[in-house]
Design a protein around this motif. Structure first.
Motif, mmCIF file in Angstrom:
data_model
loop_
_atom_site.group_PDB
_atom_site.id
_atom_site.type_symbol
_atom_site.label_atom_id
_atom_site.label_comp_id
_atom_site.label_asym_id
_atom_site.label_seq_id
_atom_site.Cartn_x
_atom_site.Cartn_y
_atom_site.Cartn_z
ATOM 1 N N HIS A 117 62.005 48.741 94.865
ATOM 2 C CA HIS A 117 63.064 47.773 93.421
ATOM 3 C C HIS A 117 61.727 48.919 92.481
ATOM 4 C CE1 HIS A 117 64.830 45.589 96.726
ATOM 5 N NE2 HIS A 117 65.861 45.212 96.143
ATOM 6 N N GLY A 118 60.698 49.476 92.816
ATOM 7 C CA GLY A 118 60.525 50.677 91.539
ATOM 8 C C GLY A 118 59.269 49.350 91.303
ATOM 9 N N LEU A 119 58.377 48.366 92.301
ATOM 10 C CA LEU A 119 57.565 47.371 91.386
ATOM 11 C C LEU A 119 56.212 47.642 92.049
ATOM 12 C CD1 LEU A 119 59.954 44.142 91.294
ATOM 13 C CD2 LEU A 119 58.923 45.801 89.442
ATOM 14 N N ARG A 120 55.222 47.118 91.671
ATOM 15 C CA ARG A 120 53.980 47.382 92.160
ATOM 16 C C ARG A 120 53.109 45.610 92.367
ATOM 17 N NH1 ARG A 120 48.960 47.119 90.593
ATOM 18 N NH2 ARG A 120 49.682 47.108 87.847
ATOM 19 N N PRO A 121 52.371 45.592 93.896
ATOM 20 C CA PRO A 121 52.518 44.562 93.674
ATOM 21 C C PRO A 121 50.546 44.247 93.435
ATOM 22 C CG PRO A 121 52.062 45.619 95.257
ATOM 23 C CD PRO A 121 52.779 47.123 95.193
ATOM 24 N N ARG A 122 50.103 42.915 92.795
ATOM 25 C CA ARG A 122 48.968 42.575 92.428
ATOM 26 C C ARG A 122 48.067 43.130 92.979
ATOM 27 N NH1 ARG A 122 52.288 38.390 90.440
ATOM 28 N NH2 ARG A 122 52.183 37.622 88.140
ATOM 29 N N GLN A 123 47.158 43.701 92.434
ATOM 30 C CA GLN A 123 45.859 44.790 93.780
ATOM 31 C C GLN A 123 44.784 44.459 92.870
ATOM 32 O OE1 GLN A 123 48.072 49.065 93.177
ATOM 33 N NE2 GLN A 123 46.421 48.800 94.969
ATOM 34 N N ARG A 124 44.797 44.195 91.824
ATOM 35 C CA ARG A 124 44.112 44.372 90.529
ATOM 36 C C ARG A 124 43.936 43.449 90.001
ATOM 37 N NH1 ARG A 124 46.831 48.836 88.945
ATOM 38 N NH2 ARG A 124 45.878 50.861 89.394
ATOM 39 N N LEU A 125 42.614 42.312 90.597
ATOM 40 C CA LEU A 125 42.457 40.530 90.405
ATOM 41 C C LEU A 125 40.966 40.642 89.879
ATOM 42 C CD1 LEU A 125 44.184 39.533 93.998
ATOM 43 C CD2 LEU A 125 44.773 40.204 91.972
ATOM 44 N N LEU A 126 40.730 39.554 88.901
ATOM 45 C CA LEU A 126 39.320 39.277 88.037
ATOM 46 C C LEU A 126 39.395 37.789 88.589
ATOM 47 C CD1 LEU A 126 36.680 40.006 86.830
ATOM 48 C CD2 LEU A 126 38.608 38.955 84.106
ATOM 49 N N PHE A 127 38.242 37.695 88.937
ATOM 50 C CA PHE A 127 37.731 35.960 89.840
ATOM 51 C C PHE A 127 36.986 35.414 87.786
ATOM 52 C CE2 PHE A 127 39.479 36.253 94.357
ATOM 53 C CZ PHE A 127 40.646 36.166 93.802
ATOM 54 N N THR A 128 36.685 34.698 87.780
ATOM 55 C CA THR A 128 36.252 34.185 86.902
ATOM 56 C C THR A 128 35.465 32.647 87.176
ATOM 57 O OG1 THR A 128 37.266 33.409 84.985
ATOM 58 C CG2 THR A 128 36.817 36.071 85.112
ATOM 59 N N GLY A 129 34.511 32.273 86.936
ATOM 60 C CA GLY A 129 34.270 30.730 87.384
ATOM 61 C C GLY A 129 32.904 30.594 87.192
ATOM 62 N N PRO A 130 32.204 29.626 87.541
ATOM 63 C CA PRO A 130 31.057 29.253 87.754
ATOM 64 C C PRO A 130 30.503 29.005 89.220
ATOM 65 C CG PRO A 130 31.934 27.395 86.804
ATOM 66 C CD PRO A 130 33.109 27.952 86.958
ATOM 67 N N PRO A 131 29.215 29.689 89.538
ATOM 68 C CA PRO A 131 28.762 29.611 90.448
ATOM 69 C C PRO A 131 28.694 28.577 91.444
ATOM 70 C CG PRO A 131 26.930 29.328 89.108
ATOM 71 C CD PRO A 131 28.245 29.682 88.510
ATOM 72 N N GLY A 132 29.210 29.417 93.139
ATOM 73 C CA GLY A 132 29.623 28.444 93.966
ATOM 74 C C GLY A 132 30.937 27.779 94.176
ATOM 75 N N CYS A 133 31.855 28.445 93.266
ATOM 76 C CA CYS A 133 33.752 27.437 92.778
ATOM 77 C C CYS A 133 35.048 28.580 94.331
ATOM 78 C CB CYS A 133 33.833 27.214 91.187
ATOM 79 S SG CYS A 133 32.464 26.290 90.596
ATOM 80 N N GLY A 134 34.207 29.421 94.558
ATOM 81 C CA GLY A 134 34.548 29.345 95.319
ATOM 82 C C GLY A 134 35.577 31.211 95.407
ATOM 83 N N LYS A 135 34.814 31.407 94.645
ATOM 84 C CA LYS A 135 35.410 33.399 94.420
ATOM 85 C C LYS A 135 35.099 34.297 95.447
ATOM 86 C CE LYS A 135 32.798 33.369 91.059
ATOM 87 N NZ LYS A 135 32.272 32.383 89.988
#
Length: 331
Positions: A117-135
């Motif tokens: 359908h001419g669409l692209r999946p998410r593939q560039r992700l940015l995770f932010t947050g304090p250390p130790g929180c599951g990134k």
């Protein structure tokens, strides 16, 4: 009901990692329940054993496939190859974050359908947050769910060992991104992605950041690139529009604290923990620190032969973790 000997055998086989014996004893229990006329329970037990065996076989098969993909050449010096076996179900996440992670996985699993359908999946992700929180754990779970290797980018080598060549080495990493489908994790991403308005900016790092912006924009593979940082506020504003999704992790709330402790302690916890006191003691600690506190309390229960982690011992462990930790705050 299983006999005392069967319960003992189940526990011994589980703690020793003897899956075959565990399944055999579980099937013995199912057979005994069938003889007592408990057909539904017996059928449920046999079904659970069959599912566990199938999942184990798939995991072994997947691991063998994953180990085929390894970074080669100069890229091998910049990428640490990992092959995690962890499910998103194993993570303690808020409902909102879990939904967004599952959306990424679903889109990746149905790439062909979206592209039709001419669409692209998410593939560039940015995770932010304090250390130790599951990134990092979440990046590992995404790789595992998609049956892809996880390549962790060695930013320390990129910045220090190859000073003066960093931009060229970054090109090698993105060559690998485009050639080998995998999940590529840029951990501690703020080391190269900090704001170009910062007074500490130097020419070398500016070139690296500019190169990253170009390379991530020109990705032409089905790989996933995940940048993770404890300091989202430091990132250059130009970065945000280069990512398909921003997922902000946070310190656990009351529900996540209980889930985390329950998953870690399981059968070793005392029957009646005083949750309000425990939650208060764990407030503002990360998932990582709560997990370490659980391990400390478990070690004490084993060494002191008390057999159970109590409210008192767990709170003491949580308070100890807090003593030497700096405040978890965003600079």
């Amino acid at each position: 009901m299983p006999s005392a000997a069967q319960v003992k055998a189940l526990l011994q086989s589980h703690t020793s990692g003897d899956d075959e014996r565990f399944y055999a004893v579980a099937l013995q229990v199912a057979a005994a329940e069938a003889r007592h006329g408990h057909e539904t329970l017996a059928k449920d037990l046999r079904t659970l054993v069959d599912r566990a065996k199938s999942k184990r076989s798939l995991a072994h098969a997947t691991t063998n496939v994953l180990h085929i993909a390894q970074p080669t050449g100069e890229a091998a010096e910049l990428l640490d190859s990992q092959h995690p076996e962890i499910s998103v179900r194993d993570l303690v996440l808020s409902d909102a974050i879990r939904e967004r992670v599952q959306r990424v996985i679903q889109e990746q699993r149905q790439i062909n359908r979206l592209q039709a359908h001419g669409l692209r999946p998410r593939q560039r992700l940015l995770f932010t947050g304090p250390p130790g929180c599951g990134k990092t754990m979440t990046a590992s779970a995404i790789a595992s769910e998609l049956r892809l290797p996880l390549f962790v980018v060695r930013l320390d080598a990129l910045i220090t060992r190859y000073l003066g060549e960093s931009a060229n080495k970054l090109r090698l990493i993105f060559d690998a991104v485009n050639q080998t489908r995998a999940v590529y994790l840029f951990d501690e991403f703020d080391s190269i992605g900090y704001s170009r308005e910062s007074g500490n900016d130097v020419g070398e790092m500016r070139r690296v950041l500019n190169s990253f912006l170009v390379f991530i924009e020109r990705m032409h593979s089905h790989s996933l690139v995940i940048a993770a940082t404890n300091h989202g506020g430091r990132l250059d504003k130009a970065l945000y529009r280069r990512f398909d999704d921003l997922i902000e992790f946070s310190l656990p709330g009351e529900l996540q604290i209980r889930q985390m402790i329950d998953s870690r302690l399981q059968s070793i916890a005392a029957p009646k923990l005083m949750w309000p006191r425990i939650v208060k003691a764990a407030a503002n600690l990360s998932f990582g620190e709560i997990g370490r506190a659980c391990e400390d309390a478990m070690k004490q229960s084993i060494l002191k032969e008390t057999g159970k982690v109590t409210t008192t011992s767990l709170i003491a462990a949580l308070k100890e973790r807090r003593l030497f930790l700096p405040p978890l705050s965003e600079p």
